[in-house]
Design an enzyme around this catalytic site. Structure first.
Site, PDB file in Angstrom:
ATOM      1  N   GLU A   1     -34.822 -79.339  67.447  1.00 26.78           N
ATOM      2  CA  GLU A   1     -35.952 -79.067  68.084  1.00 26.78           C
ATOM      3  C   GLU A   1     -36.474 -80.395  68.714  1.00 26.78           C
ATOM      4  OE1 GLU A   1     -39.256 -77.421  65.742  1.00 26.78           O
ATOM      5  OE2 GLU A   1     -40.924 -78.684  67.255  1.00 26.78           O
TER       6      GLU A   1
ATOM      7  N   CYS B   1     -46.779 -75.668  63.352  1.00 22.56           N
ATOM      8  CA  CYS B   1     -46.975 -74.318  63.413  1.00 22.56           C
ATOM      9  C   CYS B   1     -47.600 -73.637  62.356  1.00 22.56           C
ATOM     10  CB  CYS B   1     -45.719 -73.357  63.729  1.00 22.56           C
ATOM     11  SG  CYS B   1     -44.822 -73.246  62.430  1.00 22.56           S
TER      12      CYS B   1
HETATM   13  S1  SF4 Z   1     -43.245 -70.207  63.810  1.00 19.27           S
HETATM   14 FE1  SF4 Z   1     -42.765 -72.086  63.102  1.00 19.27          FE
HETATM   15  S2  SF4 Z   1     -41.330 -72.328  61.672  1.00 19.27           S
HETATM   16 FE2  SF4 Z   1     -41.383 -70.287  62.797  1.00 19.27          FE
HETATM   17  S3  SF4 Z   1     -39.760 -70.632  64.513  1.00 19.27           S
HETATM   18 FE3  SF4 Z   1     -41.760 -70.758  65.267  1.00 19.27          FE
HETATM   19  S4  SF4 Z   1     -42.079 -73.210  65.200  1.00 19.27           S
HETATM   20 FE4  SF4 Z   1     -40.272 -72.656  63.874  1.00 19.27          FE
END
Ligand code: SF4
Length: 314
Positions: free
Chosen positions: A131, A201
């Site tokens: 990422e 997130c």
């Molecule tokens: S919701 Fe959060 S943990 Fe899940 S893929 Fe997206 S950024 Fe990654």
């Protein structure tokens, strides 16, 4: 007869909306275009998910160069890719589908906007995580500075940065550790621009909060997830910091520390955002072979986030 073992199950745990979407993208692509379908990098960081998709006809590669048949579709993983990757796919005349989580894309667009508006962008994240490579790759080389720790933040030489400063973060960091880093950045750069909406997130935040709620009550704590899963690793750290020092990651097919489990009265279990629920249920069944158990779901909050699939699959 040994005393019953109480198992506290953290909720929410396991798959987030971005992981659900990414797996669905691979399945739908296989259905629509047949196999094989190439996937650049593990679609999500979980061994079992990857193995299951391989059985359906997905071929995992690290770079586009490894793809033998360029007439086949290629999918980019949920972690996101540097801008150079779709460009390379177009140059190679390959058809690609982007499974980057929309919440990672949000960070990409944010970094790009800040750069275009004259800011020096600081990215808080873990070096070499896909990422982070993807986010850094949204901007020209050397125009985004990566920091990983409180020490890195403290060591930034303020005089070397002539532009206004802004920060963005990886989506799966520890909420508390990141707060500390940001506090230091704010002391160094009082006018630093923060993201309009938190970059860590909802799924990362909720899973960590749920762990904080139950880890202090447990003799041992288990996080089901793969070793390369950033959010799973953070959950182990959060459980330890919350007071349960015997907290461990349980990757796929890992041997359980049964000798320690038999001594416990209460254990906690959660799973990273890329770990299937079946692995949690398997873990419980395994423990059941050695102890009488009772389980309790401890609900922090309910999640109802979903993301749309790319247009090419609808
Ligand atoms: S919701 Fe959060 S943990 Fe899940 S893929 Fe997206 S950024 Fe990654």
């Amino acid at each position: 007869m040994p005393k019953e073992l109480k198992i506290l199950l953290a909720s929410p745990r396991g798959f987030c909306a971005g992981v659900d979407r990414a797996i669905e993208i691979v399945k739908k692509t296989l259905k629509k275009f047949g196999s094989p379908v190439y996937v650049r990098h593990e679609i999500v960081h979980n061994t079992q998910v990857v193995e299951n998709l391989k059985k359906l006809g997905a071929i995992f590669v690290e770079e586009l160069d490894e793809i033998k048949d360029r007439s086949r579709p290629v999918i980019f993983s949920a972690h996101g890719v540097p801008k150079s990757v779709p460009k390379e796919a177009l140059n190679k005349k390959m058809f690609y589908i982007d499974a980057t989580c929309p919440l990672v894309t949000k960070v990409h667009r944010e970094a790009e906007f800040l750069y275009k508006n004259g800011y020096k962008v600081i990215l808080v994240g873990h070096k070499d995580h896909p990422e982070v490579l993807g986010t850094m790759g949204q901007l020209p080389k050397d125009s985004i500075k990566l920091i990983e720790t409180v020490g890195d933040a403290a060591n930034i030489n303020v005089n070397e940065i002539k532009k206004p400063v802004a920060y963005v973060t990886q989506t799966t960091l520890s909420v508390d550790d990141t707060k500390e880093i940001i506090e230091i950045l704010k002391t160094k750069f009082p006018d630093i621009k923060s993201p309009t909406k938190e970059d860590i997130c909802y799924a990362t935040t909720n899973r960590q909060e749920a762990v904080k709620k139950i880890a202090p009550l447990c003799d041992m704590f288990f996080v089901v997830g793969s070793k390369n899963s950033s959010n799973s690793q953070r959950l182990v750290e959060v459980a330890k910091k919350s007071g349960c020092l015997k907290s461990e990651l349980i990757p796929f097919n890992e041997k359980l520390p049964i000798d320690l489990i038999i001594k416990c009265d209460k254990i906690g279990i959660t799973s990273g955002a890329s770990a299937p629920e079946q692995l949690v249920q398997n873990l419980i069944l395994e423990i059941k072979k050695f102890r009488n158990i009772s389980t309790e779901e401890v609900i922090l909050t309910k999640e109802n986030v979903t993301f749309k699939l790319p247009k090419s699959l609808s």
